[in-house]
Every structure is written in structure tokens, then in C-alpha cells.
Design an enzyme around this catalytic site. Structure first.
Site, mmCIF file in Angstrom:
data_model
loop_
_atom_site.group_PDB
_atom_site.id
_atom_site.type_symbol
_atom_site.label_atom_id
_atom_site.label_comp_id
_atom_site.label_asym_id
_atom_site.label_seq_id
_atom_site.Cartn_x
_atom_site.Cartn_y
_atom_site.Cartn_z
ATOM 1 N N MET A 1 -4.533 74.804 -32.885
ATOM 2 C CA MET A 1 -4.135 73.748 -33.817
ATOM 3 C C MET A 1 -4.969 72.486 -33.616
ATOM 4 S SD MET A 1 -0.026 73.678 -34.290
ATOM 5 C CE MET A 1 0.871 75.003 -35.092
ATOM 6 N N ALA B 1 -2.783 62.141 -33.881
ATOM 7 C CA ALA B 1 -1.949 61.020 -33.425
ATOM 8 C C ALA B 1 -1.577 61.236 -31.958
ATOM 9 C CB ALA B 1 -0.701 60.914 -34.287
ATOM 10 N N HIS C 1 5.533 70.639 -33.774
ATOM 11 C CA HIS C 1 5.581 70.137 -32.396
ATOM 12 C C HIS C 1 6.594 70.943 -31.581
ATOM 13 C CE1 HIS C 1 4.258 65.903 -34.022
ATOM 14 N NE2 HIS C 1 3.268 66.781 -34.013
HETATM 15 P P1 FAD Z 1 -2.742 75.507 -29.722
HETATM 16 O O1 FAD Z 1 -3.611 74.411 -30.151
HETATM 17 O O2 FAD Z 1 -1.729 75.990 -30.678
HETATM 18 O O3 FAD Z 1 -3.649 76.717 -29.249
HETATM 19 C C1 FAD Z 1 -3.095 77.933 -28.806
HETATM 20 C C2 FAD Z 1 -4.173 79.005 -28.886
HETATM 21 O O4 FAD Z 1 -3.701 80.182 -28.211
HETATM 22 C C3 FAD Z 1 -4.521 79.437 -30.305
HETATM 23 O O5 FAD Z 1 -5.890 79.205 -30.541
HETATM 24 C C4 FAD Z 1 -4.203 80.935 -30.347
HETATM 25 O O6 FAD Z 1 -5.137 81.673 -31.099
HETATM 26 C C5 FAD Z 1 -4.254 81.304 -28.878
HETATM 27 N N1 FAD Z 1 -3.445 82.495 -28.554
HETATM 28 C C6 FAD Z 1 -2.139 82.697 -28.821
HETATM 29 N N2 FAD Z 1 -1.759 83.897 -28.340
HETATM 30 C C7 FAD Z 1 -2.844 84.464 -27.761
HETATM 31 C C8 FAD Z 1 -3.081 85.697 -27.089
HETATM 32 N N3 FAD Z 1 -2.101 86.609 -26.883
HETATM 33 N N4 FAD Z 1 -4.335 85.954 -26.644
HETATM 34 C C9 FAD Z 1 -5.339 85.056 -26.822
HETATM 35 N N5 FAD Z 1 -5.161 83.858 -27.444
HETATM 36 C C10 FAD Z 1 -3.927 83.572 -27.906
HETATM 37 N N6 FAD Z 1 0.010 67.037 -32.498
HETATM 38 C C11 FAD Z 1 -0.027 65.745 -32.126
HETATM 39 O O7 FAD Z 1 0.268 65.420 -30.980
HETATM 40 N N7 FAD Z 1 -0.425 64.776 -33.000
HETATM 41 C C12 FAD Z 1 -0.723 65.051 -34.288
HETATM 42 O O8 FAD Z 1 -1.064 64.151 -35.050
HETATM 43 C C13 FAD Z 1 -0.652 66.397 -34.716
HETATM 44 N N8 FAD Z 1 -0.937 66.726 -35.991
HETATM 45 C C14 FAD Z 1 -0.976 68.030 -36.355
HETATM 46 C C15 FAD Z 1 -1.359 68.344 -37.666
HETATM 47 C C16 FAD Z 1 -1.521 69.677 -38.033
HETATM 48 C C17 FAD Z 1 -1.937 70.007 -39.449
HETATM 49 C C18 FAD Z 1 -1.314 70.714 -37.064
HETATM 50 C C19 FAD Z 1 -1.555 72.159 -37.433
HETATM 51 C C20 FAD Z 1 -0.902 70.397 -35.782
HETATM 52 C C21 FAD Z 1 -0.703 69.062 -35.408
HETATM 53 N N9 FAD Z 1 -0.308 68.695 -34.137
HETATM 54 C C22 FAD Z 1 -0.302 67.384 -33.760
HETATM 55 C C23 FAD Z 1 0.068 69.705 -33.132
HETATM 56 C C24 FAD Z 1 -1.092 69.941 -32.162
HETATM 57 O O9 FAD Z 1 -2.200 70.439 -32.830
HETATM 58 C C25 FAD Z 1 -0.600 70.879 -31.059
HETATM 59 O O10 FAD Z 1 0.403 70.168 -30.343
HETATM 60 C C26 FAD Z 1 -1.702 71.275 -30.086
HETATM 61 O O11 FAD Z 1 -2.784 71.877 -30.715
HETATM 62 C C27 FAD Z 1 -1.105 72.244 -29.050
HETATM 63 O O12 FAD Z 1 -2.138 72.605 -28.168
HETATM 64 P P2 FAD Z 1 -2.057 73.943 -27.335
HETATM 65 O O13 FAD Z 1 -3.279 74.017 -26.520
HETATM 66 O O14 FAD Z 1 -0.781 74.005 -26.569
HETATM 67 O O15 FAD Z 1 -1.926 75.121 -28.398
#
Ligand code: FAD
Length: 506
Positions: A100, A107, A423
Site C-alpha cells: 500500500m 499522511a 488502517h
Molecule cells: P503493506 O504496505 O500493505 O504491504 C504488505 C505487502 O505484503 C504487500 O505488498 C503484499 O503483496 C505482501 N504480502 C502479503 N502476503 C504475502 C505473502 N504470503 N507472501 C509474500 N508477500 C505477501 N497510511 C497512513 O499512515 N497515512 C496515509 O495517508 C495513508 N493513506 C493511504 C491511502 C491509500 C489509497 C492506501 C491504499 C493506503 C493508505 N494508508 C495510509 C495505509 C498505508 O499504506 C499502510 O498503513 C502501509 O502501507 C502498511 O505498510 P505494511 O508494510 O504493513 O503493509
């Protein structure tokens, strides 16, 4: 590249979103020799891994990248796929290098008051948050030239600032964005977090590489089993440490599939109820402001491309997080023919802190597989009476904020479908002690295992209302401290020859 080129690494990180990329960067920067495998089930969208899609200049190319991140099934917001979850109907995930973090708004407010984690020492958390802001290139002043932003904030300050400490007053929203020398903005994706690590041979990034399970020998994580999603070929890869950063819905899925099933796994699921409202600044204010500053358009006559984003911080007395966005950056859809001056339309989003309960959960069915062959998820989610009361309070607060800014464009504030905030938190949450209500310790180490970390919004145990990514990146920085100590304690990596597997066993 789909399957990893080697079968032995020091560290394997599953999931290349902001939190997984933070582990990679911290280990890369602070350990001189560690070899790191970063794998993601989704495709690499850009040459630099994890570039924010908004930085792709060609609209057709950008749309293609968004579609490629959605995978099969009904699309949610661009770049996301909806889960089939009736009790959390807007629940969505992204599957691409960058997660994501290649699609987000960026933000990055700091948590405050009850959003903070009581058992993580304040000074340590502040240092982690500072490092997270560096990794994400957070800047609160990138849009200082946005039209009417000062006026919007002045009006919000008058309503909200009395009695607040200086750091919790109305302010420009800290955003993960870099202003280029020509004034254009570049949004931070995970390419920014990874920095030089992405191009170094010590770090390998395998895309379209699905992790099927973490391998444990006794209580110790020793690697993962992965599948090339293009060829279906599977392989076991070893490491001295495994980090599962596969988002708040799929991290518990992977632990479940690996037989790691502490009682709190998948429970305490927490998404912030989101109330939205749209108003416009009164015409006389628009006219006066334009006369004074002349800032509604750029020198060349173009509209300032990104409008102001303002922040009404959460406090225990005002238990909501206000994100106030003007026109271009607003998630509230606007008719093209409104005839309203750009920047004068203001979208207000109030995020509430959820009443956290163990009953809100994602559970997994060992007898049914999802599209990837992993245990199928089912989400249980409801608003408690306290949530419903909080939502009504938030509607009142946002209506007051709207009235302070200008003239309503909606009849009244409305609640978006559950899951809209994107979130999701709590499903592998951290705890001070292993009392059955948490999955990991305050350094994100899964209880009763060795060499296994979890990362993401899923580790946050508190009822935050603010956008959580800065917090979860900060907690990843903290977890990386412990992972580096683990690498020191476990000595050197040993290489093993490639081993091919027949199709996976659960
Ligand atoms: P993610 O970014 O979700 O990444 C997880 C990854 O794990 C993915 O790429 C997926 O493909 C991979 N994965 C899952 N399962 C497997 C598997 N079994 N094997 C291999 N890979 C796997 N947050 C904010 O704080 N501020 C904002 O303004 C905000 N705006 C947003 C707007 C939009 C349109 C979106 C979509 C999200 C927004 N968010 C925002 C949320 C934010 O993007 C997420 O909180 C953040 O990306 C989470 O990071 P992460 O590393 O935990 O997971």
C-alpha cells in the site's frame, strides 16, 4: 525475479511495504555483511522497487501499475483489491512491490495521548518516530504554498486549539513527500525507505514470490517456503531471522499457515471508523484571500497541483484524528462543474479510535483455501455501543469544524463503510507480557519463538485514530534493534544448496 537466487540468507523479510522495507534498510545500514531477501507476492511496478505510483507521470502507465497491484477480484480504491468481508465491507489489500506504500496518501502524524503505547518508553518511541520520519522523508511544509491552507488552519485553530499543548494544536499535516528543486513533489514509496539498499548485491528483492509458510524447527524460525506465482515452482529458503510484514490481514494468515497460533492471533482487529464531510470557503473569504496573496495559481497560471492538508491532532479530550484536505488531495468526490475556486473546497475526514475487543477478528479456515492456496480468511467485526456513541460525537465535531470553515456541500457528515480507512491494526499486536492478549513483545518478536518477527499496523496495540504507518514504521525500527542483536548473537550465515519442493503441504 520470482524465485530467490540462493537458498540461504541472514534475514528474510516477507512483504515489501513500508514496514518490511524498514527492516531491510535498518539491517542493511547497521550490519556490515548481512544478506537480506525481501520477497513480495505481487509484481514489481517500476525500475526502482516500490516507487509511489503517483510519481509515474504517464496516466495510462500509472493506471496500469494500479491495476497490476490489485490482482484478481473486485477493485477497491485504485491499487487495492477488496476482500469479500461482509462485516468489514471496504477491507482491501494491495499486492505489489511497495504494498500500500506505493499508493498511500502519505499522511504521517505522530500519535499522542492514549494512542501511545504505555509499555514502550516515551523517549525510545520518540527516537523511533524521528527515525521513521527520516526514512519516509516526512515534511510538514511541502504544501505551504497551497491556496487557502493558512486560512483553513486559522479557522480550525480558533475552534480547536484552546487548552491544547503546542505539539497537539492544529497544524499542517506532516506528509511523506519530497519537494524537488523545480518545486514538483515526489511522494514517498518504499524506494525512498530502501534507499541505497535496493541496489546493493547484499539485498535481493524477489517479486511475484508468494510465501506459503514460515518454517520452524522446534521454536526457532529457520526460513520460509515460497512459490513463484508465475511458474508455480516452490522452494525452501533458510535464514537466521524471518520478518513477516504481509499487512494486518495476511500476516496473521501466514502465521496461522505456519502453525504459529497464539490465542491473540487475528484478534483485536481494529479499523478506524471514518466520518467525511465537504464544505467550501465563503466567496468573500476566497476573494479577500486571493487579493492578498495571489496564491491560488502558479506563476504559469496552472493550479497549484496539490492543495493543503491540515491536521487536527487526536487528544484524549478530542478523541478523533482530523485530516482536512483541499480539493486536489481530497478523497471526497467533487462534481467537475461546481465552478468553485480550487483549494476553496475542503474535505474533512474524522477518524475515530475503535473500541478494541478480542471478538473483532480475522480467523482462518484450514479446510478452505483462498486464491493463493492459503487458509481462507473470515472477518468478524462490529461496532460496539461505545463505537456508535463515538461516531455520533465525531459527526458533531466534524460538523462544527465544517461550519467554522465555511458552507456545507453535504447535507450532513456521513460514516464511510467499515474498512474504508485502510488502517487495519491489532491482529498480531504487541504486549508487555505474554498473557494471551498479544502475539509479540515490544520489539515485535513473536512470543515463544526465536528468530521470528512480525511487522505492520498489526503490531499496534492501542486504539489509534491517527494514520498508523508512521507508528508502525517506528515500531519496525525498534524491532530491527532486536533483530540486529539476534544476528550478533547467532554468528555467521551458512549457505545451503537449492532444494526444490513438490507442491506445498499446509
Ligand atoms: P503493506 O504496505 O500493505 O504491504 C504488505 C505487502 O505484503 C504487500 O505488498 C503484499 O503483496 C505482501 N504480502 C502479503 N502476503 C504475502 C505473502 N504470503 N507472501 C509474500 N508477500 C505477501 N497510511 C497512513 O499512515 N497515512 C496515509 O495517508 C495513508 N493513506 C493511504 C491511502 C491509500 C489509497 C492506501 C491504499 C493506503 C493508505 N494508508 C495510509 C495505509 C498505508 O499504506 C499502510 O498503513 C502501509 O502501507 C502498511 O505498510 P505494511 O508494510 O504493513 O503493509
Amino acid at each position: 525475479m520470482s524465485l530467490p537466487s540462493s537458498t540461504a540468507y541472514d534475514v528474510i523479510v516477507v512483504g515489501s511495504g513500508p514496514t518490511g522495507s524498514t527492516y531491510v534498510r535498518e539491517v542493511y545500514d547497521r550490519h556490515p555483511t548481512a544478506r537480506i531477501l525481501l520477497l513480495d507476492a505481487g509484481p514489481r511496478l517500476t525500475d526502482a522497487p516500490g516507487t509511489h505510483v503517483k510519481n509515474i507521470p504517464d496516466p495510462a502507465e500509472r493506471a496500469r501499475a494500479q491495476r497490476a497491484s490489485e490482482g484478481p477480484g473486485p477493485a477497491g480504491r485504485p491499487g487495492t483489491r477488496l476482500l469479500d468481508a461482509p462485516e468489514l465491507p471496504a477491507a482491501a489489500v494491495s499486492t505489489n512491490v511497495g504494498g500500500m506504500g506505493a499508493h498511500w496518501t502519505g499522511a504521517c502524524p505522530r500519535p499522542g495521548d492514549g494512542e501511545r503505547i504505555g509499555f514502550v518508553p516515551e523517549a525510545e518511541m520518540d527516537a523511533h518516530l524521528t527515525r521513521a520520519e527520516q526514512l519516509l522523508h516526512v515534511d510538514a511544509h511541502a504544501f505551504d504554498r497551497a491556496p487557502f491552507a493558512d486560512e483553513v488552519r486559522r479557522r480550525l485553530s480558533t475552534l480547536f486549539d484552546a487548552g491544547r499543548p503546542a505539539h497537539r494544536r492544529v497544524a499542517p499535516m506532516p506528509l511523506a513527500v519530497t519537494t524537488r528543486p523545480d518545486g514538483a513533489h515526489a511522494w514517498s514509496g518504499t524506494d525512498v525507505i530502501l534507499g541505497g539498499a535496493a541496489a546493493d548485491e547484499r539485498v535481493e528483492i524477489a517479486d511475484r514470490c508468494l510465501c506459503l509458510r514460515v518454517v520452524l524447527e522446534g521454536d526457532t524460525a529457520t526460513g520460509v517456503v515460497v512459490r513463484d506465482t508465475v511458474t508455480g515452482e516452490e522452494r525452501q529458503v533458510t535464514a537466521r531471522a524471518v520478518v513477516v510484514a504481509a499487512d494486518a490481514l495476511r500476516t496473521p494468515q501466514l502465521l496461522h499457515a505456519s502453525g504459529v497460533r497464539p490465542p491473540a492471533l487475528g484478534r483485536y482487529l481494529n479499523d478506524q471508523p471514518q466520518i467525511v464531510y465537504a464544505v467550501r470557503l465563503p466567496d468573500d473569504v476566497v476573494a479577500a484571500h486571493r487579493a492578498v496573496t495571489g496564491r491560488t495559481r502558479d506563476e504559469d497560471g496552472a493550479i497549484v497541483p496539490q492543495s493543503g492538508v491540515s491536521w487536527v491532532p487526536y487528544t484524549d479530550a478530542h478523541p478523533f484524528h482530523g485530516q482536512v484536505m483541499q480539493l486536489d488531495a481530497s478523497p471526497v468526490p467533487l462534481a467537475d462543474d461546481t465552478g468553485i475556486e480550487p483549494g476553496a473546497v475542503v474535505g474533512l475526514g474524522w477518524f475515530c479510535a475503535k473500541d478494541i475487543t478480542a471478538d473483532d477478528r480475522i480467523e482462518f479456515d484450514d479446510t478452505t483455501a483462498d486464491a493463493h492456496g492459503l487458509p481462507a480468511p473470515r472477518i468478524h467485526y462490529r461496532y460496539s455501543d461505545r463505537d456508535l456513541a463515538g461516531i455520533e460525537q465525531a459527526k458533531k465535531a466534524v460538523a462544527e469544524a465544517g461550519a467554522a470553515i465555511g458552507i456545507p456541500l453535504d447535507d450532513s457528515p456521513f460514516l464511510l463503510p467499515a474498512g474504508s480507512s485502510l488502517h487495519y491494526q491489532g491482529t498480531t499486536r504487541m504486549g508487555a507480557v505474554d498473557d494471551g492478549t498479544s502475539v509479540c513483545d515490544s520489539h515485535s518478536r513473536v512470543w515463544n519463538t526465536r528468530g521470528l518477527w512480525v511487522a505492520g499496523n498489526n503490531v499496534i496495540p492501542t486504539a489509534t485514530a491517527c494514520n498508523p504507518t508512521l507508528t508502525s514504521v517506528a515500531l519496525a525500527v525498534r524491532g530491527a534493534d532486536a533483530l540486529l542483536a539476534h544476528l550478533e548473537a547467532t554468528g555467521n550465515r551458512s549457505a545451503a544448496p537449492p532444494s526444490r519442493l513438490t507442491p506445498s503441504t499446509p
